[in-house]
Motif scaffolding. Structure first.
Motif, mmCIF file in Angstrom:
data_model
loop_
_atom_site.group_PDB
_atom_site.id
_atom_site.type_symbol
_atom_site.label_atom_id
_atom_site.label_comp_id
_atom_site.label_asym_id
_atom_site.label_seq_id
_atom_site.Cartn_x
_atom_site.Cartn_y
_atom_site.Cartn_z
ATOM 1 N N ALA A 105 -13.479 -8.356 -7.353
ATOM 2 C CA ALA A 105 -12.317 -8.969 -6.707
ATOM 3 C C ALA A 105 -11.278 -7.912 -6.350
ATOM 4 O O ALA A 105 -10.667 -7.960 -5.268
ATOM 5 C CB ALA A 105 -11.705 -10.025 -7.625
ATOM 6 N N ALA A 106 -11.079 -6.951 -7.262
ATOM 7 C CA ALA A 106 -10.122 -5.877 -6.993
ATOM 8 C C ALA A 106 -10.557 -5.051 -5.793
ATOM 9 O O ALA A 106 -9.733 -4.647 -4.956
ATOM 10 C CB ALA A 106 -9.972 -4.993 -8.223
ATOM 11 N N THR B 252 -2.466 -0.148 -5.903
ATOM 12 C CA THR B 252 -1.867 -0.478 -7.196
ATOM 13 C C THR B 252 -1.890 0.736 -8.114
ATOM 14 O O THR B 252 -1.911 0.596 -9.334
ATOM 15 C CB THR B 252 -2.619 -1.643 -7.868
ATOM 16 O OG1 THR B 252 -3.982 -1.250 -8.088
ATOM 17 C CG2 THR B 252 -2.594 -2.889 -7.021
ATOM 18 N N GLY C 137 -9.478 -4.305 1.581
ATOM 19 C CA GLY C 137 -8.810 -5.030 2.667
ATOM 20 C C GLY C 137 -7.453 -4.425 2.989
ATOM 21 O O GLY C 137 -7.068 -4.301 4.158
ATOM 22 N N LYS C 138 -6.713 -4.018 1.947
ATOM 23 C CA LYS C 138 -5.417 -3.367 2.159
ATOM 24 C C LYS C 138 -5.591 -2.022 2.861
ATOM 25 O O LYS C 138 -4.836 -1.679 3.775
ATOM 26 C CB LYS C 138 -4.714 -3.146 0.820
ATOM 27 C CG LYS C 138 -4.198 -4.406 0.153
ATOM 28 C CD LYS C 138 -3.538 -4.067 -1.178
ATOM 29 C CE LYS C 138 -3.064 -5.312 -1.902
ATOM 30 N NZ LYS C 138 -2.449 -4.985 -3.218
ATOM 31 N N TYR D 198 0.857 -1.182 0.000
ATOM 32 C CA TYR D 198 0.000 0.000 0.000
ATOM 33 C C TYR D 198 0.893 1.232 0.000
ATOM 34 O O TYR D 198 1.627 1.485 0.956
ATOM 35 C CB TYR D 198 -0.882 -0.038 1.245
ATOM 36 C CG TYR D 198 -1.989 0.989 1.270
ATOM 37 C CD1 TYR D 198 -3.233 0.689 0.733
ATOM 38 C CD2 TYR D 198 -1.800 2.233 1.841
ATOM 39 C CE1 TYR D 198 -4.269 1.613 0.763
ATOM 40 C CE2 TYR D 198 -2.823 3.163 1.883
ATOM 41 C CZ TYR D 198 -4.054 2.850 1.340
ATOM 42 O OH TYR D 198 -5.069 3.764 1.377
ATOM 43 N N LEU E 179 -12.456 -6.048 -3.184
ATOM 44 C CA LEU E 179 -12.267 -6.807 -1.958
ATOM 45 C C LEU E 179 -10.802 -6.777 -1.526
ATOM 46 O O LEU E 179 -10.484 -6.628 -0.339
ATOM 47 C CB LEU E 179 -12.734 -8.248 -2.152
ATOM 48 C CG LEU E 179 -14.243 -8.443 -2.331
ATOM 49 C CD1 LEU E 179 -14.565 -9.892 -2.672
ATOM 50 C CD2 LEU E 179 -14.998 -8.015 -1.078
ATOM 51 N N SER E 180 -9.896 -6.894 -2.495
ATOM 52 C CA SER E 180 -8.474 -6.856 -2.185
ATOM 53 C C SER E 180 -8.032 -5.470 -1.732
ATOM 54 O O SER E 180 -7.381 -5.319 -0.691
ATOM 55 C CB SER E 180 -7.670 -7.282 -3.416
ATOM 56 O OG SER E 180 -6.285 -7.103 -3.195
ATOM 57 N N SER E 181 -8.389 -4.444 -2.500
ATOM 58 C CA SER E 181 -7.906 -3.095 -2.199
ATOM 59 C C SER E 181 -8.508 -2.547 -0.913
ATOM 60 O O SER E 181 -7.820 -1.900 -0.123
ATOM 61 C CB SER E 181 -8.195 -2.157 -3.363
ATOM 62 O OG SER E 181 -9.581 -2.021 -3.580
#
Length: 408
Positions: A293-294, A279, A300-301, A3, A296-298
């Motif tokens: 999906a992106a 990203t 979470g970060k 991040y 949920l990942s981002s």
């Protein structure tokens, strides 16, 4: 990819003005992509939605694109995404609509933890039809809202339960999925205020068990508007007040008047931006192959980053003499409310503002919560972290408060 808050901050024009922003719970700063999308939309050839002219098709695509974006953010069905002027106006509209299905003596449960926008619409709607309001209390010392405090209020007459996913005053995150289970077990509908929560964590409306979930894009880097997510099937069962010639389709039947297309374009841009957190060095960050999906990942970060920053900041604030931290729940957003021994939080706000640190004071429309905690209508000084907050911001806050306390 780690991040990178420095790269992230470079996308926020407002941050170049020099202030340290801890006012995100009231409204976040906006990235360049959002402003650009809004400007491009409001200056383009556009008309009321339709499929005949290019201008009509463009308007239609903006609306459908925003529904798809919000569905990806919330894990919802795009056919159940309703847009409105604000979360407050949407909640009032749905309270009046749902009240048509209530009878005298029916019961509605609200909580002391909530923002008034998830209390007053239900109180007024219940009063109008003779329904009864029942209050779920939270622990004023810990800030926790146990599931049992809601469950014990449920009866065969309970028609709806309204609970926040996160307190905008002290950050408390109740166990929404567990509350949903007992609410549905009683045969009632569950209305969740996700305004504060959505900005700080991955969201899955289905996993939460929310029949209705409301949020505000301007709390998560977007423009000023409101969003409600529900299932199209549930929305089909209800009949809101509307103009005679306006659409009977869902979700359009719930949207009053022409939608603000530029706001919806900005909302889509905000969701796309959120999907790229962490990203942003990638020039294609606005076009993830799988946006859900992106996200949920981002998210979470971002949540992990904010929580770590909050933990360090909290230790420093707790060590300041005469400071009492009021945010204590086990699960909470990066939101801290504090009061000062013998000092007015409003004075602390002004002192910090003179030093370029924006941390507001008050009860922030969470009036019931503030009063329940013994803080009256004055509340305290609220510090809210956002994805763009950094260590330098926190150092400036702590330094400013240290000066304020030393000034006597």
């Amino acid at each position: 990819m780690p991040y990178d808050v420095k790269v992230l901050r470079s996308h926020f024009p407002a941050l170049t003005q020099g202030a340290a922003h801890f006012d995100g719970p009231g409204g976040s700063q906006v990235p360049d992509a959002v402003g650009e999308a809004m400007s491009a939309t409001i200056t383009a050839a556009i008309a009321n939605r339709g499929r005949v002219t290019a201008a009509e098709r463009f308007a239609d695509e903006v609306v459908l694109g925003a529904r798809a974006a919000m569905a990806d953010l919330l894990g919802a069905d795009p056919g159940g995404i309703v847009f409105g002027r604000s979360m407050t106006s949407l909640t009032f509209d749905f309270a009046r609509t749902l009240a048509k299905t209530w009878a005298p003596g029916d019961e509605v449960v609200v909580t002391r933890l909530d923002h008034d926008a998830n209390i007053r619409p239900w109180v007024l709607a219940a009063k109008a039809v003779g329904a009864v309001i029942r209050w779920a209390e939270f622990d004023p010392g810990t800030g926790e809202l146990p599931v049992e405090n809601v469950e014990r209020l449920l009866t065969a007459r309970t028609r709806l339960v309204a609970v926040t996913a996160a307190s905008n005053l002290i950050g408390t995150e109740p166990d929404i999925a567990a509350i949903a289970a007992v609410v549905h077990g009683a045969g009632a509908l569950f209305f969740v205020d996700g305004v504060h929560f959505t900005a700080h964590a991955p969201v899955d409306v289905a996993d939460m068990g929310a029949d209705f979930y409301v949020c505000s894009p301007y709390k998560f880097l977007g423009p000023h508007c409101g969003v409600l997510a529900s299932s199209p099937e549930l929305l089909e069962r209800l009949q809101p007040d509307k103009l005679l010639p306006s659409s009977e389709q869902v979700p359009e039947r719930y949207e009053l008047g022409t939608l603000p297309y530029e706001m919806l374009a900005g909302t889509t841009a905000a969701v796309d931006f959120l999907a790229g957190l962490g990203t942003l060095v990638d020039p294609d960050y606005l076009k993830p192959a799988d946006r859900r999906a992106a996200l949920l990942s981002s998210m979470g970060k971002a949540q992990a980053y904010e929580d770590a920053l909050r933990a360090d900041l909290e230790k420093e604030l707790a060590a300041l003499p005469g400071v009492t931290l009021r945010s204590r729940a086990t699960h909470r957003t990066p939101t801290l409310l504090m009061t000062f021994d013998g000092r007015d939080a409003a004075n602390a706000q002004r002192f910090l503002a003179d030093r370029g640190v924006n941390a507001p004071s008050g009860s922030f429309y969470a009036l019931e919560a503030s009063r329940w905690m013994g803080l009256g209508d004055a509340g305290g000084l609220r510090v809210g972290l956002a994805p763009y907050s950094d260590r330098d911001d926190c150092d400036r806050l702590v330094s400013g408060l240290r000066e304020f306390l030393a000034a006597g």
